[in-house]
Design a protein around this motif. Structure first.
Motif, PDB file in Angstrom:
ATOM      1  N   VAL A 120       0.817  -1.219   0.000  1.00 45.52           N
ATOM      2  CA  VAL A 120       0.000   0.000   0.000  1.00 45.52           C
ATOM      3  C   VAL A 120       0.849   1.265   0.000  1.00 45.52           C
ATOM      4  O   VAL A 120       0.433   2.305  -0.532  1.00 45.52           O
ATOM      5  N   ALA A 121       2.044   1.217   0.575  1.00 51.21           N
ATOM      6  CA  ALA A 121       2.888   2.411   0.664  1.00 51.21           C
ATOM      7  C   ALA A 121       3.204   2.998  -0.706  1.00 51.21           C
ATOM      8  O   ALA A 121       3.423   4.211  -0.835  1.00 51.21           O
ATOM      9  N   VAL A 122       3.201   2.165  -1.736  1.00 49.48           N
ATOM     10  CA  VAL A 122       3.503   2.645  -3.088  1.00 49.48           C
ATOM     11  C   VAL A 122       2.427   3.610  -3.575  1.00 49.48           C
ATOM     12  O   VAL A 122       2.708   4.526  -4.350  1.00 49.48           O
ATOM     13  N   LEU A 123       1.188   3.429  -3.125  1.00 47.13           N
ATOM     14  CA  LEU A 123       0.108   4.315  -3.542  1.00 47.13           C
ATOM     15  C   LEU A 123       0.361   5.751  -3.111  1.00 47.13           C
ATOM     16  O   LEU A 123       0.060   6.690  -3.850  1.00 47.13           O
ATOM     17  N   VAL A 124       0.901   5.924  -1.917  1.00 50.58           N
ATOM     18  CA  VAL A 124       1.176   7.279  -1.429  1.00 50.58           C
ATOM     19  C   VAL A 124       2.207   7.965  -2.317  1.00 50.58           C
ATOM     20  O   VAL A 124       2.030   9.113  -2.740  1.00 50.58           O
ATOM     21  N   LEU A 125       3.275   7.267  -2.633  1.00 53.40           N
ATOM     22  CA  LEU A 125       4.317   7.841  -3.477  1.00 53.40           C
ATOM     23  C   LEU A 125       3.833   8.061  -4.905  1.00 53.40           C
ATOM     24  O   LEU A 125       4.271   8.996  -5.575  1.00 53.40           O
ATOM     25  N   SER A 126       2.924   7.210  -5.374  1.00 55.33           N
ATOM     26  CA  SER A 126       2.483   7.306  -6.765  1.00 55.33           C
ATOM     27  C   SER A 126       1.786   8.627  -7.047  1.00 55.33           C
ATOM     28  O   SER A 126       1.861   9.147  -8.155  1.00 55.33           O
ATOM     29  N   ARG A 127       1.096   9.179  -6.070  1.00 59.59           N
ATOM     30  CA  ARG A 127       0.407  10.461  -6.277  1.00 59.59           C
ATOM     31  C   ARG A 127       1.337  11.646  -6.158  1.00 59.59           C
ATOM     32  O   ARG A 127       1.030  12.728  -6.634  1.00 59.59           O
ATOM     33  N   LEU A 128       2.472  11.453  -5.523  1.00 57.06           N
ATOM     34  CA  LEU A 128       3.430  12.542  -5.382  1.00 57.06           C
ATOM     35  C   LEU A 128       4.401  12.585  -6.543  1.00 57.06           C
ATOM     36  O   LEU A 128       5.006  13.626  -6.813  1.00 57.06           O
ATOM     37  N   VAL A 129       4.596  11.455  -7.217  1.00 53.39           N
ATOM     38  CA  VAL A 129       5.484  11.411  -8.387  1.00 53.39           C
ATOM     39  C   VAL A 129       4.674  11.755  -9.633  1.00 53.39           C
ATOM     40  O   VAL A 129       3.644  11.137  -9.887  1.00 53.39           O
ATOM     41  N   PRO A 130       5.090  12.757 -10.415  1.00 48.24           N
ATOM     42  CA  PRO A 130       4.363  13.099 -11.635  1.00 48.24           C
ATOM     43  C   PRO A 130       4.224  11.899 -12.561  1.00 48.24           C
ATOM     44  O   PRO A 130       5.177  11.162 -12.805  1.00 48.24           O
ATOM     45  N   ALA A 131       3.029  11.681 -13.061  1.00 49.21           N
ATOM     46  CA  ALA A 131       2.695  10.579 -13.967  1.00 49.21           C
ATOM     47  C   ALA A 131       2.886   9.218 -13.317  1.00 49.21           C
ATOM     48  O   ALA A 131       3.018   8.212 -14.008  1.00 49.21           O
ATOM     49  N   GLY A 132       2.882   9.167 -11.992  1.00 48.19           N
ATOM     50  CA  GLY A 132       3.056   7.891 -11.313  1.00 48.19           C
ATOM     51  C   GLY A 132       1.758   7.248 -10.866  1.00 48.19           C
ATOM     52  O   GLY A 132       1.718   6.056 -10.549  1.00 48.19           O
ATOM     53  N   ARG A 133       0.678   8.015 -10.848  1.00 43.39           N
ATOM     54  CA  ARG A 133      -0.589   7.507 -10.311  1.00 43.39           C
ATOM     55  C   ARG A 133      -1.185   6.410 -11.178  1.00 43.39           C
ATOM     56  O   ARG A 133      -1.603   5.356 -10.671  1.00 43.39           O
ATOM     57  N   ILE A 134      -1.251   6.613 -12.489  1.00 44.04           N
ATOM     58  CA  ILE A 134      -1.944   5.676 -13.379  1.00 44.04           C
ATOM     59  C   ILE A 134      -1.224   4.328 -13.474  1.00 44.04           C
ATOM     60  O   ILE A 134      -1.885   3.276 -13.390  1.00 44.04           O
ATOM     61  N   PRO A 135       0.108   4.274 -13.642  1.00 39.64           N
ATOM     62  CA  PRO A 135       0.767   2.961 -13.667  1.00 39.64           C
ATOM     63  C   PRO A 135       0.544   2.155 -12.393  1.00 39.64           C
ATOM     64  O   PRO A 135       0.328   0.933 -12.450  1.00 39.64           O
ATOM     65  N   VAL A 136       0.581   2.813 -11.232  1.00 39.84           N
ATOM     66  CA  VAL A 136       0.360   2.095  -9.976  1.00 39.84           C
ATOM     67  C   VAL A 136      -1.090   1.648  -9.865  1.00 39.84           C
ATOM     68  O   VAL A 136      -1.381   0.539  -9.388  1.00 39.84           O
ATOM     69  N   MET A 137      -2.010   2.483 -10.318  1.00 34.57           N
ATOM     70  CA  MET A 137      -3.417   2.086 -10.308  1.00 34.57           C
ATOM     71  C   MET A 137      -3.638   0.861 -11.187  1.00 34.57           C
ATOM     72  O   MET A 137      -4.350  -0.081 -10.800  1.00 34.57           O
ATOM     73  N   LEU A 138      -3.031   0.846 -12.369  1.00 35.54           N
ATOM     74  CA  LEU A 138      -3.165  -0.311 -13.252  1.00 35.54           C
ATOM     75  C   LEU A 138      -2.523  -1.548 -12.631  1.00 35.54           C
ATOM     76  O   LEU A 138      -3.058  -2.659 -12.750  1.00 35.54           O
ATOM     77  N   ALA A 139      -1.400  -1.364 -11.953  1.00 36.93           N
ATOM     78  CA  ALA A 139      -0.758  -2.487 -11.266  1.00 36.93           C
ATOM     79  C   ALA A 139      -1.682  -3.062 -10.193  1.00 36.93           C
ATOM     80  O   ALA A 139      -1.766  -4.277 -10.021  1.00 36.93           O
ATOM     81  N   CYS A 140      -2.374  -2.210  -9.474  1.00 40.57           N
ATOM     82  CA  CYS A 140      -3.350  -2.672  -8.469  1.00 40.57           C
ATOM     83  C   CYS A 140      -4.508  -3.409  -9.130  1.00 40.57           C
ATOM     84  O   CYS A 140      -4.991  -4.429  -8.608  1.00 40.57           O
ATOM     85  N   LEU A 141      -4.941  -2.918 -10.284  1.00 39.52           N
ATOM     86  CA  LEU A 141      -6.024  -3.578 -11.010  1.00 39.52           C
ATOM     87  C   LEU A 141      -5.593  -4.966 -11.473  1.00 39.52           C
ATOM     88  O   LEU A 141      -6.343  -5.943 -11.319  1.00 39.52           O
ATOM     89  N   LEU A 142      -4.402  -5.060 -12.035  1.00 41.40           N
ATOM     90  CA  LEU A 142      -3.919  -6.353 -12.525  1.00 41.40           C
ATOM     91  C   LEU A 142      -3.638  -7.316 -11.379  1.00 41.40           C
ATOM     92  O   LEU A 142      -3.720  -8.536 -11.556  1.00 41.40           O
ATOM     93  N   ALA A 143      -3.321  -6.772 -10.198  1.00 41.98           N
ATOM     94  CA  ALA A 143      -3.127  -7.613  -9.017  1.00 41.98           C
ATOM     95  C   ALA A 143      -4.456  -7.997  -8.366  1.00 41.98           C
ATOM     96  O   ALA A 143      -4.469  -8.723  -7.367  1.00 41.98           O
ATOM     97  N   LYS A 144      -5.551  -7.491  -8.944  1.00 44.73           N
ATOM     98  CA  LYS A 144      -6.908  -7.795  -8.491  1.00 44.73           C
ATOM     99  C   LYS A 144      -7.169  -7.354  -7.050  1.00 44.73           C
ATOM    100  O   LYS A 144      -7.809  -8.043  -6.269  1.00 44.73           O
ATOM    101  N   TRP A 145      -6.653  -6.176  -6.731  1.00 49.96           N
ATOM    102  CA  TRP A 145      -6.969  -5.604  -5.437  1.00 49.96           C
ATOM    103  C   TRP A 145      -8.438  -5.205  -5.405  1.00 49.96           C
ATOM    104  O   TRP A 145      -8.927  -4.567  -6.353  1.00 49.96           O
ATOM    105  N   PRO A 146      -9.162  -5.494  -4.345  1.00 53.88           N
ATOM    106  CA  PRO A 146     -10.535  -4.995  -4.237  1.00 53.88           C
ATOM    107  C   PRO A 146     -10.536  -3.485  -4.024  1.00 53.88           C
ATOM    108  O   PRO A 146      -9.525  -2.905  -3.586  1.00 53.88           O
ATOM    109  N   LEU A 147     -11.650  -2.857  -4.322  1.00 56.12           N
ATOM    110  CA  LEU A 147     -11.756  -1.407  -4.200  1.00 56.12           C
ATOM    111  C   LEU A 147     -11.478  -0.948  -2.768  1.00 56.12           C
ATOM    112  O   LEU A 147     -10.852   0.098  -2.558  1.00 56.12           O
ATOM    113  N   ARG A 148     -11.911  -1.733  -1.790  1.00 57.36           N
ATOM    114  CA  ARG A 148     -11.714  -1.332  -0.390  1.00 57.36           C
ATOM    115  C   ARG A 148     -10.224  -1.258  -0.049  1.00 57.36           C
ATOM    116  O   ARG A 148      -9.784  -0.324   0.622  1.00 57.36           O
ATOM    117  N   ARG A 149      -9.459  -2.237  -0.506  1.00 53.92           N
ATOM    118  CA  ARG A 149      -8.012  -2.228  -0.215  1.00 53.92           C
ATOM    119  C   ARG A 149      -7.332  -1.071  -0.931  1.00 53.92           C
ATOM    120  O   ARG A 149      -6.466  -0.391  -0.352  1.00 53.92           O
TER     121      ARG A 149
END
Length: 213
Positions: A120-149
């Motif tokens: 989960v710690a990667v999510l915090v950094l992903s929003r602070l790094v420019p253009a980092g949010r979408i790749p991490v979001m897709l990684a969470c999707l491919l890892a099949k994280w539920p919306l709550r997590r």
């Protein structure tokens, strides 16, 4: 004859009127920017913070922070939910394709590796790094994280993001007497921060040490 002060009051919008119009606009633009990652939401938050610094209302900065972080969180949650629906659908979805299109293979592979190591710690950094949010979001999707997590990790990410860009706006608003000067400085700084990573990657690719033999 109407006094000058009274006439100015009737012509110019009051501070409360500006706030009543500004906060819903900020919320809507940040929400849209989270769903469609082309709106410069960081610059919007910084600009709103500049204006808040020059206002007399003591809660202006708190309102900017709350409005921006809530809109970012809801926009991310909505985009993630739409992406999960696209994964479950046999035909995919345009939202999922839009997420894939903004996550280059090298950035996605790096995000997946970091996500597996740090969670989960990667999510915090992903929003602070420019253009980092979408790749991490897709990684969470491919890892099949539920919306709550995803949401549990994304909440502090949105809070940290709002604080960071608000501090840029506070700095710009404090250095300049006129609000528009602070807005220009804050926007220029956020654009510079956003362009720096991609410029650095281009320089590395162009350097002789990284050229293929």
């Amino acid at each position: 004859m109407i006094p000058l002060a009274a006439s100015a009051t009737t012509v110019l919008p009051t501070e409360s009127t500006q706030q009543a119009l500004g906060y819903p606009s900020l919320f809507l633009l940040v929400l849209i920017g989270a769903l469609v990652p082309v709106v410069p939401t960081g610059a919007l938050v910084s600009s709103a913070a500049v204006v808040a610094v020059h206002q007399t209302a003591p809660l202006s900065l708190v309102m900017v922070f709350g409005t921006a972080s809530l809109a970012a969180f809801l926009g991310d949650a909505a985009l993630y939910w739409l992406g999960r629906r696209g994964l479950k659908s046999k035909n995919g979805s345009r939202w999922l394709e839009a997420i894939r299109a903004r996550a280059p293979e090298d950035r996605l592979a790096q995000a997946q590796e970091k996500l597996a190591e740090h969670g989960v710690a990667v999510l915090v950094l992903s929003r602070l790094v420019p253009a980092g949010r979408i790749p991490v979001m897709l990684a969470c999707l491919l890892a099949k994280w539920p919306l709550r997590r995803f949401s549990r990790g994304n909440l502090p990410a949105c809070l940290a993001w709002a604080v960071t860009y608000q501090l840029i706006g506070i700095l710009g608003g404090s250095l300049f007497r006129e609000p528009w000067e602070g807005v220009v400085a804050a926007v220029a700084l956020t654009v510079l921060l956003g362009a720096a990573p991609s410029a650095w990657r281009r320089l590395r690719r162009a350097s002789p040490a990284h050229r293929p033999n």
